[in-house]
Write a protein that holds these residues in place. Structure first.
Motif, PDB file in Angstrom:
ATOM      1  N   ALA A   2       0.839  -1.194   0.000  1.00  0.00           N
ATOM      2  CA  ALA A   2       0.000   0.000   0.000  1.00  0.00           C
ATOM      3  C   ALA A   2       0.876   1.246   0.000  1.00  0.00           C
ATOM      4  CB  ALA A   2      -0.912   0.002   1.217  1.00  0.00           C
ATOM      5  N   LYS A   3       0.413   2.247  -0.702  1.00  0.00           N
ATOM      6  CA  LYS A   3       1.139   3.512  -0.784  1.00  0.00           C
ATOM      7  C   LYS A   3       0.192   4.615  -0.351  1.00  0.00           C
ATOM      8  CE  LYS A   3       3.231   6.669  -4.060  1.00  0.00           C
ATOM      9  NZ  LYS A   3       3.431   6.989  -5.459  1.00  0.00           N
ATOM     10  N   LYS A   4       0.646   5.477   0.562  1.00  0.00           N
ATOM     11  CA  LYS A   4      -0.175   6.597   1.025  1.00  0.00           C
ATOM     12  C   LYS A   4       0.223   7.865   0.291  1.00  0.00           C
ATOM     13  CE  LYS A   4      -1.805   5.342   5.467  1.00  0.00           C
ATOM     14  NZ  LYS A   4      -2.207   5.778   6.750  1.00  0.00           N
ATOM     15  N   VAL A   5      -0.786   8.638  -0.079  1.00  0.00           N
ATOM     16  CA  VAL A   5      -0.591   9.931  -0.712  1.00  0.00           C
ATOM     17  C   VAL A   5      -1.350  10.956   0.122  1.00  0.00           C
ATOM     18  CG1 VAL A   5      -0.983  11.306  -2.784  1.00  0.00           C
ATOM     19  CG2 VAL A   5      -0.384   8.896  -2.998  1.00  0.00           C
ATOM     20  N   VAL A   6      -0.665  12.013   0.520  1.00  0.00           N
ATOM     21  CA  VAL A   6      -1.285  13.058   1.330  1.00  0.00           C
ATOM     22  C   VAL A   6      -1.342  14.341   0.508  1.00  0.00           C
ATOM     23  CG1 VAL A   6      -1.131  14.403   3.455  1.00  0.00           C
ATOM     24  CG2 VAL A   6      -0.380  12.020   3.439  1.00  0.00           C
ATOM     25  N   SER A  20      -4.929   9.489   0.893  1.00  0.00           N
ATOM     26  CA  SER A  20      -5.373   8.402   0.019  1.00  0.00           C
ATOM     27  C   SER A  20      -4.405   7.238   0.153  1.00  0.00           C
ATOM     28  CB  SER A  20      -5.404   8.859  -1.441  1.00  0.00           C
ATOM     29  OG  SER A  20      -6.286   9.942  -1.602  1.00  0.00           O
ATOM     30  N   THR A  21      -4.945   6.051   0.159  1.00  0.00           N
ATOM     31  CA  THR A  21      -4.116   4.848   0.209  1.00  0.00           C
ATOM     32  C   THR A  21      -4.395   4.024  -1.036  1.00  0.00           C
ATOM     33  OG1 THR A  21      -4.234   4.827   2.617  1.00  0.00           O
ATOM     34  CG2 THR A  21      -3.529   2.796   1.546  1.00  0.00           C
ATOM     35  N   TYR A  22      -3.342   3.689  -1.748  1.00  0.00           N
ATOM     36  CA  TYR A  22      -3.451   2.880  -2.950  1.00  0.00           C
ATOM     37  C   TYR A  22      -2.917   1.482  -2.643  1.00  0.00           C
ATOM     38  CZ  TYR A  22      -4.127   7.314  -5.307  1.00  0.00           C
ATOM     39  OH  TYR A  22      -4.617   8.536  -5.695  1.00  0.00           O
ATOM     40  N   VAL A  23      -3.700   0.460  -2.965  1.00  0.00           N
ATOM     41  CA  VAL A  23      -3.281  -0.929  -2.789  1.00  0.00           C
ATOM     42  C   VAL A  23      -3.049  -1.496  -4.177  1.00  0.00           C
ATOM     43  CG1 VAL A  23      -3.875  -3.184  -1.853  1.00  0.00           C
ATOM     44  CG2 VAL A  23      -4.678  -1.113  -0.688  1.00  0.00           C
ATOM     45  N   TYR A  24      -1.818  -1.796  -4.485  1.00  0.00           N
ATOM     46  CA  TYR A  24      -1.450  -2.261  -5.820  1.00  0.00           C
ATOM     47  C   TYR A  24      -1.564  -3.784  -5.916  1.00  0.00           C
ATOM     48  CZ  TYR A  24       0.315   2.418  -6.506  1.00  0.00           C
ATOM     49  OH  TYR A  24       0.407   3.775  -6.621  1.00  0.00           O
ATOM     50  N   PHE A  25      -2.063  -4.249  -7.052  1.00  0.00           N
ATOM     51  CA  PHE A  25      -2.201  -5.686  -7.274  1.00  0.00           C
ATOM     52  C   PHE A  25      -1.787  -6.014  -8.696  1.00  0.00           C
ATOM     53  CE2 PHE A  25      -6.212  -3.853  -8.594  1.00  0.00           C
ATOM     54  CZ  PHE A  25      -6.508  -4.522  -9.765  1.00  0.00           C
ATOM     55  N   ASP A  26      -1.642  -7.295  -8.946  1.00  0.00           N
ATOM     56  CA  ASP A  26      -1.314  -7.771 -10.289  1.00  0.00           C
ATOM     57  C   ASP A  26      -2.073  -9.072 -10.516  1.00  0.00           C
ATOM     58  OD1 ASP A  26      -0.139  -8.609 -12.710  1.00  0.00           O
ATOM     59  OD2 ASP A  26       1.773  -7.702 -12.166  1.00  0.00           O
ATOM     60  N   ARG A  40      -5.642  -9.657  -6.878  1.00  0.00           N
ATOM     61  CA  ARG A  40      -6.784  -8.734  -6.813  1.00  0.00           C
ATOM     62  C   ARG A  40      -7.624  -9.017  -5.566  1.00  0.00           C
ATOM     63  NH1 ARG A  40      -9.726  -5.827 -10.907  1.00  0.00           N
ATOM     64  NH2 ARG A  40      -8.278  -6.773 -12.390  1.00  0.00           N
ATOM     65  N   ASP A  41      -7.885 -10.297  -5.284  1.00  0.00           N
ATOM     66  CA  ASP A  41      -8.691 -10.647  -4.110  1.00  0.00           C
ATOM     67  C   ASP A  41      -8.022 -10.196  -2.817  1.00  0.00           C
ATOM     68  OD1 ASP A  41     -10.628 -11.777  -5.720  1.00  0.00           O
ATOM     69  OD2 ASP A  41      -9.879 -13.829  -5.457  1.00  0.00           O
ATOM     70  N   GLU A  42      -6.707 -10.369  -2.729  1.00  0.00           N
ATOM     71  CA  GLU A  42      -5.978  -9.917  -1.547  1.00  0.00           C
ATOM     72  C   GLU A  42      -6.005  -8.394  -1.430  1.00  0.00           C
ATOM     73  OE1 GLU A  42      -2.526 -13.260  -0.938  1.00  0.00           O
ATOM     74  OE2 GLU A  42      -2.382 -11.963  -2.715  1.00  0.00           O
ATOM     75  N   ALA A  43      -5.931  -7.694  -2.571  1.00  0.00           N
ATOM     76  CA  ALA A  43      -5.988  -6.233  -2.573  1.00  0.00           C
ATOM     77  C   ALA A  43      -7.355  -5.736  -2.106  1.00  0.00           C
ATOM     78  CB  ALA A  43      -5.668  -5.681  -3.958  1.00  0.00           C
ATOM     79  N   VAL A  44      -8.413  -6.411  -2.552  1.00  0.00           N
ATOM     80  CA  VAL A  44      -9.760  -6.040  -2.111  1.00  0.00           C
ATOM     81  C   VAL A  44      -9.892  -6.240  -0.602  1.00  0.00           C
ATOM     82  CG1 VAL A  44     -12.205  -6.684  -2.234  1.00  0.00           C
ATOM     83  CG2 VAL A  44     -10.875  -6.428  -4.338  1.00  0.00           C
ATOM     84  N   ALA A  45      -9.390  -7.354  -0.091  1.00  0.00           N
ATOM     85  CA  ALA A  45      -9.450  -7.617   1.344  1.00  0.00           C
ATOM     86  C   ALA A  45      -8.672  -6.556   2.121  1.00  0.00           C
ATOM     87  CB  ALA A  45      -8.915  -9.012   1.653  1.00  0.00           C
ATOM     88  N   GLU A  46      -7.501  -6.181   1.638  1.00  0.00           N
ATOM     89  CA  GLU A  46      -6.699  -5.154   2.292  1.00  0.00           C
ATOM     90  C   GLU A  46      -7.393  -3.794   2.240  1.00  0.00           C
ATOM     91  OE1 GLU A  46      -3.318  -3.339   4.176  1.00  0.00           O
ATOM     92  OE2 GLU A  46      -4.229  -5.322   4.175  1.00  0.00           O
ATOM     93  N   ALA A  51     -10.431   0.502   4.979  1.00  0.00           N
ATOM     94  CA  ALA A  51     -11.667   1.279   5.065  1.00  0.00           C
ATOM     95  C   ALA A  51     -12.331   1.103   6.435  1.00  0.00           C
ATOM     96  CB  ALA A  51     -12.635   0.863   3.953  1.00  0.00           C
ATOM     97  N   ARG A  52     -12.382  -0.129   6.944  1.00  0.00           N
ATOM     98  CA  ARG A  52     -12.957  -0.369   8.269  1.00  0.00           C
ATOM     99  C   ARG A  52     -12.155   0.367   9.351  1.00  0.00           C
ATOM    100  NH1 ARG A  52     -13.729  -5.576   6.298  1.00  0.00           N
ATOM    101  NH2 ARG A  52     -11.789  -6.276   7.237  1.00  0.00           N
ATOM    102  N   GLU A  53     -10.834   0.303   9.224  1.00  0.00           N
ATOM    103  CA  GLU A  53      -9.968   0.977  10.193  1.00  0.00           C
ATOM    104  C   GLU A  53     -10.198   2.486  10.177  1.00  0.00           C
ATOM    105  OE1 GLU A  53      -5.328   1.589  10.043  1.00  0.00           O
ATOM    106  OE2 GLU A  53      -5.802  -0.480  10.610  1.00  0.00           O
TER     107      GLU A  53
END
Length: 57
Positions: A2-6, A20-26, A40-46, A51-53
């Motif tokens: 995950a990469k955070k952008v402020v 903003s937090t970007y979760v990169y997947f392949d 992709r499934d792991e990125a969605v879970a992350e 979002a819950r946090e």
């Protein structure tokens, strides 16, 4: 991975801070093993976890 952008956005009578937090997947398993990204499934879970946090504080 995950990469955070402020962003700091000045307004007339306030300053807005956006984080903003970007979760990169392949989707390609071969590339994933090289670039260290998640599926992709792991990125969605992350993303859901992040979002819950953010919602629950």
């Amino acid at each position: 991975m995950a990469k955070k952008v402020v962003r700091v956005i000045p307004h007339e009578e306030s300053i807005e801070v956006r984080v903003s937090t970007y979760v990169y997947f392949d989707d390609n398993p071969g590339r994933r093993s090289i670039n260290g990204r998640v599926s992709r499934d792991e990125a969605v879970a992350e993303a859901k976890r992040i979002a819950r946090e953010a919602r629950d504080g």
